[in-house]
Design a protein around this motif. Structure first.
Motif, mmCIF file in Angstrom:
data_model
loop_
_atom_site.group_PDB
_atom_site.id
_atom_site.type_symbol
_atom_site.label_atom_id
_atom_site.label_comp_id
_atom_site.label_asym_id
_atom_site.label_seq_id
_atom_site.Cartn_x
_atom_site.Cartn_y
_atom_site.Cartn_z
ATOM 1 N N LEU A 116 13.377 -6.991 113.111
ATOM 2 C CA LEU A 116 12.541 -7.097 114.360
ATOM 3 C C LEU A 116 13.228 -6.426 115.544
ATOM 4 C CD1 LEU A 116 10.738 -10.405 114.048
ATOM 5 C CD2 LEU A 116 10.256 -8.250 112.994
ATOM 6 N N HIS A 126 13.156 -12.203 111.662
ATOM 7 C CA HIS A 126 13.845 -12.406 112.759
ATOM 8 C C HIS A 126 15.770 -12.438 112.444
ATOM 9 C CE1 HIS A 126 15.691 -13.628 116.591
ATOM 10 N NE2 HIS A 126 15.060 -12.844 117.137
ATOM 11 N N GLN A 185 6.753 -5.105 115.204
ATOM 12 C CA GLN A 185 7.287 -6.417 114.889
ATOM 13 C C GLN A 185 6.276 -7.172 114.028
ATOM 14 O OE1 GLN A 185 8.603 -8.554 118.389
ATOM 15 N NE2 GLN A 185 10.605 -7.670 118.558
#
Length: 79
Positions: free
Chosen positions: A35, A30, A43
């Motif tokens: 993502l 992240h 993801q």
């Protein structure tokens, strides 16, 4: 209080061991922007690819993905 090593890199072939590896891998992906623009399944696959040598992923890939979905919901990682 029971203390445990912070930098413990042991891997366990169970859902708890997978979750312990998944959470920091998710945060790292992240933070790197890996993502963005992906749906949840994409993801999860992106994160799993970063540590696909984990014993639980190797032995129980479907369960690992179920645990990953649970972790995302539990920790509200999507939003």
């Amino acid at each position: 209080m029971i203390r445990f090593p912070v930098n413990d890199d042991r891997q366990f072939n169970n859902a708890d061991g997978f979750a312990m590896a998944f959470d920091p891998a998710w945060k790292e992906c992240h933070s790197k922007g890996l993502l963005s623009g992906l749906d949840l399944d994409e993801q999860i696959e992106t994160v799993i690819k970063t540590f696909d040598d984990h014993p639980f992923i190797q032995s129980s890939p479907q369960q690992a993905r179920q645990v990953a979905r649970f972790r995302v919901r539990l920790l509200d990682l999507e939003g």
